[in-house]
Design a protein around this motif. Structure first.
Motif, mmCIF file in Angstrom:
data_model
loop_
_atom_site.group_PDB
_atom_site.id
_atom_site.type_symbol
_atom_site.label_atom_id
_atom_site.label_comp_id
_atom_site.label_asym_id
_atom_site.label_seq_id
_atom_site.Cartn_x
_atom_site.Cartn_y
_atom_site.Cartn_z
ATOM 1 N N LYS A 90 -8.198 -2.698 -3.418
ATOM 2 C CA LYS A 90 -6.856 -2.136 -3.316
ATOM 3 C C LYS A 90 -6.081 -2.980 -2.311
ATOM 4 N N PHE A 91 -4.749 -3.031 -2.487
ATOM 5 C CA PHE A 91 -3.953 -3.813 -1.545
ATOM 6 C C PHE A 91 -2.579 -3.197 -1.307
ATOM 7 N N ILE A 92 -2.012 -3.572 -0.168
ATOM 8 C CA ILE A 92 -0.616 -3.286 0.178
ATOM 9 C C ILE A 92 -0.002 -4.623 0.582
ATOM 10 N N ASP A 93 1.156 -4.926 0.004
ATOM 11 C CA ASP A 93 1.863 -6.170 0.304
ATOM 12 C C ASP A 93 3.082 -5.837 1.150
ATOM 13 N N ASP A 149 -5.684 2.787 6.981
ATOM 14 C CA ASP A 149 -5.844 2.608 8.427
ATOM 15 C C ASP A 149 -5.365 1.221 8.873
ATOM 16 N N ALA A 150 -5.748 0.185 8.136
ATOM 17 C CA ALA A 150 -5.348 -1.178 8.494
ATOM 18 C C ALA A 150 -3.837 -1.362 8.363
ATOM 19 N N ALA A 151 -3.251 -0.819 7.311
ATOM 20 C CA ALA A 151 -1.815 -0.947 7.102
ATOM 21 C C ALA A 151 -1.035 -0.184 8.173
ATOM 22 N N GLU A 194 4.324 10.785 7.832
ATOM 23 C CA GLU A 194 5.350 10.242 6.938
ATOM 24 C C GLU A 194 5.121 8.758 6.677
ATOM 25 N N LEU A 195 4.775 7.999 7.720
ATOM 26 C CA LEU A 195 4.479 6.579 7.546
ATOM 27 C C LEU A 195 3.288 6.409 6.619
ATOM 28 N N ARG A 196 2.243 7.173 6.843
ATOM 29 C CA ARG A 196 1.045 7.059 6.000
ATOM 30 C C ARG A 196 1.337 7.465 4.553
ATOM 31 N N ASP A 197 2.218 8.427 4.346
ATOM 32 C CA ASP A 197 2.605 8.787 2.977
ATOM 33 C C ASP A 197 3.338 7.629 2.308
ATOM 34 N N GLN A 198 4.228 6.981 3.055
ATOM 35 C CA GLN A 198 4.954 5.835 2.510
ATOM 36 C C GLN A 198 3.991 4.699 2.184
ATOM 37 N N LEU A 199 3.055 4.438 3.080
ATOM 38 C CA LEU A 199 2.062 3.393 2.838
ATOM 39 C C LEU A 199 1.177 3.743 1.651
ATOM 40 N N ARG A 200 0.768 4.989 1.566
ATOM 41 C CA ARG A 200 -0.077 5.433 0.452
ATOM 42 C C ARG A 200 0.625 5.167 -0.882
ATOM 43 N N GLY A 201 1.928 5.355 -0.911
ATOM 44 C CA GLY A 201 2.701 5.118 -2.125
ATOM 45 C C GLY A 201 2.820 3.649 -2.495
ATOM 46 N N ALA A 202 2.502 2.756 -1.560
ATOM 47 C CA ALA A 202 2.607 1.314 -1.809
ATOM 48 C C ALA A 202 1.262 0.681 -2.160
#
Length: 71
Positions: A4-7, A31-33, A48-56
């Motif tokens: 899995k990744f986040i850009d 956690d890393a993001a 809220e930040l983690r929800d936004q990251l989860r969506g990415a």
């Protein structure tokens, strides 16, 4: 289970961050993001930040093409 990744290029940023974070699990990636968002971009580690990251989060490996930045 696939990677899995986040850009970071997908998020608006004054510094035009080009970091991509890749992990085997959503929890490890999140956690890393979140750590990156706090340390590099000065965000607060909030639900809220983690929800936004989860969506990415994307499955697989990132492509060479830069994603469009969110408005």
């Amino acid at each position: 289970m696939g990677r899995k990744f986040i850009d970071c290029r997908a998020f608006p940023s004054e510094m035009n961050c080009s970091i991509t974070i890749i992990a085997d699990t959503e929890a490890e990636l999140l956690d890393a993001a979140a750590q990156h968002a706090v340390a590099v971009h000065g965000h607060q580690d909030t639900p809220e930040l983690r929800d936004q990251l989860r969506g990415a989060i994307h499955d697989g490996m990132p492509s060479e093409a830069a994603p469009s930045r969110a408005a």
